[in-house]
Design a protein around this motif. Structure first.
Motif, PDB file in Angstrom:
ATOM      1  N   ALA A 139       0.860  -1.191   0.000  1.00  0.00           N
ATOM      2  CA  ALA A 139       0.000   0.000   0.000  1.00  0.00           C
ATOM      3  C   ALA A 139       0.891   1.234   0.000  1.00  0.00           C
ATOM      4  N   LYS A 140       0.306   2.375  -0.216  1.00  0.00           N
ATOM      5  CA  LYS A 140       1.061   3.633  -0.080  1.00  0.00           C
ATOM      6  C   LYS A 140       0.079   4.775   0.087  1.00  0.00           C
ATOM      7  N   GLY A 141       0.477   5.768   0.867  1.00  0.00           N
ATOM      8  CA  GLY A 141      -0.363   6.946   1.039  1.00  0.00           C
ATOM      9  C   GLY A 141       0.411   8.185   0.643  1.00  0.00           C
ATOM     10  N   ARG A 156       5.831  20.307   2.789  1.00  0.00           N
ATOM     11  CA  ARG A 156       5.742  20.528   4.231  1.00  0.00           C
ATOM     12  C   ARG A 156       6.533  21.745   4.710  1.00  0.00           C
ATOM     13  N   ARG A 157       7.481  22.190   3.902  1.00  0.00           N
ATOM     14  CA  ARG A 157       8.256  23.377   4.314  1.00  0.00           C
ATOM     15  C   ARG A 157       7.385  24.641   4.352  1.00  0.00           C
ATOM     16  N   GLN A 158       6.246  24.584   3.656  1.00  0.00           N
ATOM     17  CA  GLN A 158       5.364  25.761   3.593  1.00  0.00           C
ATOM     18  C   GLN A 158       4.336  25.798   4.731  1.00  0.00           C
ATOM     19  N   ASP A 195       7.328   7.795   5.234  1.00  0.00           N
ATOM     20  CA  ASP A 195       8.004   7.827   3.928  1.00  0.00           C
ATOM     21  C   ASP A 195       8.516   9.254   3.770  1.00  0.00           C
ATOM     22  N   TYR A 196       8.811   9.624   2.552  1.00  0.00           N
ATOM     23  CA  TYR A 196       9.339  10.959   2.258  1.00  0.00           C
ATOM     24  C   TYR A 196       8.466  12.038   2.926  1.00  0.00           C
ATOM     25  N   GLY A 197       9.082  12.888   3.726  1.00  0.00           N
ATOM     26  CA  GLY A 197       8.357  14.010   4.322  1.00  0.00           C
ATOM     27  C   GLY A 197       7.610  13.700   5.604  1.00  0.00           C
ATOM     28  N   GLY A 244      15.563   0.959  16.523  1.00  0.00           N
ATOM     29  CA  GLY A 244      16.203   0.594  15.251  1.00  0.00           C
ATOM     30  C   GLY A 244      15.337   0.856  14.029  1.00  0.00           C
ATOM     31  N   ARG A 245      14.055   1.283  14.210  1.00  0.00           N
ATOM     32  CA  ARG A 245      13.199   1.510  13.039  1.00  0.00           C
ATOM     33  C   ARG A 245      13.628   2.748  12.261  1.00  0.00           C
ATOM     34  N   THR A 246      13.974   3.830  12.981  1.00  0.00           N
ATOM     35  CA  THR A 246      14.299   5.081  12.287  1.00  0.00           C
ATOM     36  C   THR A 246      15.440   4.870  11.298  1.00  0.00           C
ATOM     37  N   GLN A 286      22.733  11.079  -2.842  1.00  0.00           N
ATOM     38  CA  GLN A 286      21.810  12.178  -3.141  1.00  0.00           C
ATOM     39  C   GLN A 286      20.639  12.125  -2.162  1.00  0.00           C
ATOM     40  N   GLY A 287      20.448  13.205  -1.387  1.00  0.00           N
ATOM     41  CA  GLY A 287      19.345  13.260  -0.415  1.00  0.00           C
ATOM     42  C   GLY A 287      19.837  12.801   0.945  1.00  0.00           C
ATOM     43  N   LEU A 288      19.866  13.727   1.903  1.00  0.00           N
ATOM     44  CA  LEU A 288      20.379  13.372   3.235  1.00  0.00           C
ATOM     45  C   LEU A 288      19.251  13.397   4.260  1.00  0.00           C
ATOM     46  N   GLY A 289      18.138  12.801   3.892  1.00  0.00           N
ATOM     47  CA  GLY A 289      17.014  12.673   4.822  1.00  0.00           C
ATOM     48  C   GLY A 289      17.187  11.395   5.621  1.00  0.00           C
ATOM     49  N   ASN A 290      16.094  10.833   6.032  1.00  0.00           N
ATOM     50  CA  ASN A 290      16.168   9.628   6.859  1.00  0.00           C
ATOM     51  C   ASN A 290      16.995   8.533   6.179  1.00  0.00           C
ATOM     52  N   ARG A 320      25.126  22.668  -9.810  1.00  0.00           N
ATOM     53  CA  ARG A 320      23.734  22.270  -9.581  1.00  0.00           C
ATOM     54  C   ARG A 320      23.714  21.020  -8.707  1.00  0.00           C
ATOM     55  N   SER A 321      22.680  20.866  -7.913  1.00  0.00           N
ATOM     56  CA  SER A 321      22.583  19.689  -7.038  1.00  0.00           C
ATOM     57  C   SER A 321      22.644  18.392  -7.850  1.00  0.00           C
ATOM     58  N   ALA A 322      21.937  18.389  -9.006  1.00  0.00           N
ATOM     59  CA  ALA A 322      21.865  17.162  -9.804  1.00  0.00           C
ATOM     60  C   ALA A 322      23.216  16.763 -10.387  1.00  0.00           C
ATOM     61  N   GLU A 340      19.901   1.778  -5.365  1.00  0.00           N
ATOM     62  CA  GLU A 340      18.661   2.569  -5.324  1.00  0.00           C
ATOM     63  C   GLU A 340      18.054   2.588  -3.918  1.00  0.00           C
ATOM     64  N   ALA A 341      18.430   3.567  -3.134  1.00  0.00           N
ATOM     65  CA  ALA A 341      17.869   3.705  -1.790  1.00  0.00           C
ATOM     66  C   ALA A 341      16.479   4.330  -1.874  1.00  0.00           C
ATOM     67  N   ALA A 342      16.286   5.283  -2.773  1.00  0.00           N
ATOM     68  CA  ALA A 342      14.964   5.885  -2.995  1.00  0.00           C
ATOM     69  C   ALA A 342      14.114   4.917  -3.802  1.00  0.00           C
ATOM     70  N   ASN A 343      12.828   5.170  -3.876  1.00  0.00           N
ATOM     71  CA  ASN A 343      11.956   4.398  -4.747  1.00  0.00           C
ATOM     72  C   ASN A 343      11.953   5.019  -6.131  1.00  0.00           C
ATOM     73  N   LEU A 386      16.470  -3.124  -2.251  1.00  0.00           N
ATOM     74  CA  LEU A 386      17.470  -2.451  -1.409  1.00  0.00           C
ATOM     75  C   LEU A 386      16.884  -1.603  -0.280  1.00  0.00           C
ATOM     76  N   ASN A 387      15.715  -0.978  -0.507  1.00  0.00           N
ATOM     77  CA  ASN A 387      15.184  -0.150   0.584  1.00  0.00           C
ATOM     78  C   ASN A 387      14.111  -0.877   1.409  1.00  0.00           C
ATOM     79  N   ALA A 388      14.154  -2.213   1.362  1.00  0.00           N
ATOM     80  CA  ALA A 388      13.145  -3.007   2.081  1.00  0.00           C
ATOM     81  C   ALA A 388      13.421  -3.109   3.585  1.00  0.00           C
TER      82      ALA A 388
HETATM   83  P1  NAD Z   1      13.129  12.329   3.797  1.00  0.00           P
HETATM   84  O1  NAD Z   1      12.051  13.310   3.590  1.00  0.00           O
HETATM   85  O2  NAD Z   1      13.543  11.972   5.181  1.00  0.00           O
HETATM   86  O3  NAD Z   1      14.458  12.784   3.022  1.00  0.00           O
HETATM   87  C1  NAD Z   1      14.554  13.068   1.669  1.00  0.00           C
HETATM   88  C2  NAD Z   1      15.664  14.093   1.499  1.00  0.00           C
HETATM   89  O4  NAD Z   1      15.937  14.280   0.109  1.00  0.00           O
HETATM   90  C3  NAD Z   1      15.286  15.476   2.077  1.00  0.00           C
HETATM   91  O5  NAD Z   1      16.311  15.904   2.944  1.00  0.00           O
HETATM   92  C4  NAD Z   1      15.179  16.361   0.826  1.00  0.00           C
HETATM   93  O6  NAD Z   1      15.549  17.688   1.071  1.00  0.00           O
HETATM   94  C5  NAD Z   1      16.145  15.686  -0.111  1.00  0.00           C
HETATM   95  N1  NAD Z   1      15.909  15.971  -1.519  1.00  0.00           N
HETATM   96  C6  NAD Z   1      14.719  16.118  -2.164  1.00  0.00           C
HETATM   97  N2  NAD Z   1      14.910  16.333  -3.476  1.00  0.00           N
HETATM   98  C7  NAD Z   1      16.245  16.345  -3.670  1.00  0.00           C
HETATM   99  C8  NAD Z   1      17.073  16.529  -4.815  1.00  0.00           C
HETATM  100  N3  NAD Z   1      16.535  16.714  -6.022  1.00  0.00           N
HETATM  101  N4  NAD Z   1      18.405  16.480  -4.654  1.00  0.00           N
HETATM  102  C9  NAD Z   1      18.962  16.268  -3.439  1.00  0.00           C
HETATM  103  N5  NAD Z   1      18.224  16.078  -2.313  1.00  0.00           N
HETATM  104  C10 NAD Z   1      16.884  16.112  -2.435  1.00  0.00           C
HETATM  105  O7  NAD Z   1      12.645  11.025   2.975  1.00  0.00           O
HETATM  106  P2  NAD Z   1      13.115   9.540   3.182  1.00  0.00           P
HETATM  107  O8  NAD Z   1      12.180   8.871   4.109  1.00  0.00           O
HETATM  108  O9  NAD Z   1      14.578   9.504   3.421  1.00  0.00           O
HETATM  109  O10 NAD Z   1      12.796   8.940   1.735  1.00  0.00           O
HETATM  110  C11 NAD Z   1      13.666   9.072   0.631  1.00  0.00           C
HETATM  111  C12 NAD Z   1      13.351   8.007  -0.399  1.00  0.00           C
HETATM  112  O11 NAD Z   1      13.461   6.716   0.209  1.00  0.00           O
HETATM  113  C13 NAD Z   1      11.944   8.081  -0.977  1.00  0.00           C
HETATM  114  O12 NAD Z   1      11.994   7.652  -2.331  1.00  0.00           O
HETATM  115  C14 NAD Z   1      11.186   7.084  -0.153  1.00  0.00           C
HETATM  116  O13 NAD Z   1      10.063   6.568  -0.843  1.00  0.00           O
HETATM  117  C15 NAD Z   1      12.241   6.014   0.026  1.00  0.00           C
HETATM  118  N6  NAD Z   1      12.001   5.114   1.163  1.00  0.00           N
HETATM  119  C16 NAD Z   1      11.881   5.586   2.430  1.00  0.00           C
HETATM  120  C17 NAD Z   1      11.699   4.682   3.473  1.00  0.00           C
HETATM  121  C18 NAD Z   1      11.639   5.125   4.915  1.00  0.00           C
HETATM  122  O14 NAD Z   1      11.657   4.248   5.799  1.00  0.00           O
HETATM  123  N7  NAD Z   1      11.617   6.402   5.230  1.00  0.00           N
HETATM  124  C19 NAD Z   1      11.595   3.320   3.221  1.00  0.00           C
HETATM  125  C20 NAD Z   1      11.729   2.863   1.905  1.00  0.00           C
HETATM  126  C21 NAD Z   1      11.933   3.786   0.895  1.00  0.00           C
END
Ligand code: NAD
Length: 468
Positions: A104-106, A112-114, A147-149, A188-190, A228-232, A290-292, A326-329, A353-355
């Motif tokens: 599933a997915k929601g 959210r920054r706004q 998930d993201y955000g 350990g979930r985070t 790329q992307g330093l979130g969770n 550029r970030s990309a 591929e850490a992201a989806n 990989l992100n399972a």
């Molecule tokens: P998050 O919101 O914690 O972090 C995402 C980060 O990516 C943010 O810091 C954001 O600023 C940054 N970002 C966005 N666009 C960017 C860009 N173009 N270039 C560089 N950085 C950018 O999200 P998350 O939970 O880490 O999820 C990231 C990916 O991992 C998503 O595809 C999500 O579906 C996937 N995922 C997450 C989980 C989970 O447990 N959180 C599990 C499986 C898959």
């Protein structure tokens, strides 16, 4: 060439794999289609008193196992197609790592920054209320996660809203995972998804023959990595690969990217970002225009951990990494996937990989239903057995172990030890399963992962006796 949506791309990957399976078209279609989608629109009263209309979704891709499971995303890019694509990936992901859930997915279409924290709380609680109304949430029905955000805080609001309204109080804690530990979350979930990414990459790098074919040495030690992307997910993946001996040469966030072939310390970069508001101008590193551009840096392993559609047919030929993890989806589009495979790039697919996130969510769900912390019954017992064993060895040999050795060996497993060990086992086993399928069918790892998923879901339907 026509633009392909995210869902069409996932379905294309499915079809490619389905051709390697023996199942009849009707069964394959049933596995592929999304079972139900709920599109809701609700009002949000902003802090300034104005009213905004919020679009939100929950897609339940496959009910072949219950509950269904998948994260909730808060992003401006959220739409029905994206949610359905991500829900489908969840079904395949759960099957690949033997987590007994449907996918599933929601998603809530907001940046959210706004929004203030109070506004995000109102959105989260209203979204949960809508899910309860339509029976799209519940411990045995549909169990969301971050998930993201979104993160533990949103999960706590979801639980609280669910608890207020729903009737199944005994098991209510299991209605959502990724909660704070004090609210029924699991240790350990985070960091689980990032840790799982690390285990997956480490396992892939272990095979000398596979690495040799890429011109690389086996092992993670010394491998140059860009994230790329330093979130969770990205932050934890970066942290664990760094601890595992890899060298982070490039890091990208939405505000820009930095490069230092000599290595970057991810915690120091994060501290710099907290202080200055940006990863740019980090001492000793070069700012990229550029970030990309980070995606095209010279490195051994590229870890996209932001969002889907980052590596496309426009930049696929410029990627210098030998491995894309591929850490992201969906970070690599289907077209880019074809180009990269032709170029010999080794892709460790998202669907495996992100399972780690859903794997540890499964452990959290089990913990909530059993109402007991893992290790609570056994920890002291194990510790005393280990101590007795050491004492017996000391008596038999006449030698004494140092206090450090005793402390290292004679302890019982904590909840975190068990969670991490269960995650490690899951990621290693699943990698070896898909690697074996890839070799048997002479296909890439993504196709192999999809073949594995299709076959496992097919078994469920066949056992139900629905298909001949
Ligand atoms: P998050 O919101 O914690 O972090 C995402 C980060 O990516 C943010 O810091 C954001 O600023 C940054 N970002 C966005 N666009 C960017 C860009 N173009 N270039 C560089 N950085 C950018 O999200 P998350 O939970 O880490 O999820 C990231 C990916 O991992 C998503 O595809 C999500 O579906 C996937 N995922 C997450 C989980 C989970 O447990 N959180 C599990 C499986 C898959």
């Amino acid at each position: 060439m026509v633009h392909e949506s995210f869902l069409e791309q996932v379905d294309r990957m499915f079809d490619k794999a389905a051709a390697h399976t023996p199942h009849p078209p009707g069964l394959l279609k049933q596995i592929k289609v999304c079972n139900s989608v709920y599109h809701m629109t609700f009002p949000l009263k902003r802090d300034d008193g104005s009213i905004e209309t919020i679009q939100a979704y929950r897609a339940e891709h496959s009910h072949h196992k219950l509950p269904v499971k998948g994260g909730i995303r808060y992003a401006p890019s959220v739409n029905e197609d994206e949610v359905m694509a991500l829900a489908a990936l969840m079904t395949y992901k759960c099957a690949i790592v033997n987590v007994p859930f449907g996918g599933a997915k929601g998603g809530v279409m907001i940046d959210r920054r706004q929004y203030s924290e109070a506004e995000i709380e109102r959105v989260t609680r209203r979204y949960t209320y809508e899910l309860i109304r339509k029976n799209f949430i519940g411990p045995g029905v549909d169990v969301p996660a971050p998930d993201y955000g979104t993160g533990p805080r949103e999960m706590a609001w979801i639980l609280d809203t669910y608890n207020t309204i729903a009737n199944d109080k005994l098991d209510a804690l299991a209605c959502v995972t990724g909660k704070p530990v004090g609210q029924g979350g699991i240790r350990g979930r985070t960091e689980a998804t990032g840790r799982g990414v690390f285990f997956g990459i480490r396992e892939a790098c272990r095979f000398a023959g596979d690495m040799e074919a890429l011109g690389l040495e086996p092992g993670l030690e010394g491998k140059k990595i860009v994230v790329q992307g330093l979130g969770n997910v990205g932050y934890h993946a970066a942290k664990f690969v760094q601890e595992g001996g890899a060298v982070l040469v490039g890091l990208a966030e939405y505000e820009g990217a930095i490069y230092n072939p000599g290595g970057l310390d991810v915690d120091a970069v994060m501290a710099h970002r907290r202080e200055t508001g940006s990863i740019l101008d980090y001492p000793g590193a070069e700012n990229l225009p550029r970030s990309a551009d980070a995606l095209e840096l010279p490195c051994d392993i590229l870890i996209p951990a932001a969002l889907e559609g980052q590596i496309t047919r426009e930049n696929a030929r410029n990627i210098q990494a030998k491995i894309i993890a591929e850490a992201a989806n969906g970070p690599v589009t289907a077209d880019a996937d074809t180009i990269l495979l032709e170029r010999g790039v080794f892709i460790i697919p998202d669907v495996y990989l992100n399972a780690g996130g859903v794997t540890v969510s499964y452990f959290e769900w089990l913990r909530n239903l059993s109402h007991v912390r893992f290790g609570r019954m056994s920890r002291r017992f194990e510790e005393s057995m280990h101590q007795q064993l050491l004492r017996a060895v000391e008596e038999a040999t006449g030698k004494k172990f140092s206090p450090e050795t005793v402390a290292r060996i004679a302890h019982g497993a904590s909840e975190e030890d068990l969670v991490n060990s269960g995650l490690e086992e899951t990621m290693i086993e699943a990698y070896n399963e898909i690697r074996e399928i890839a070799r048997r069918h002479d296909v890439d790892l993504r196709t192999a992962a999809f073949i594995n998923a299709i076959n496992k879901v097919a078994v469920s339907y066949l056992e139900m006796g629905i298909f001949p």
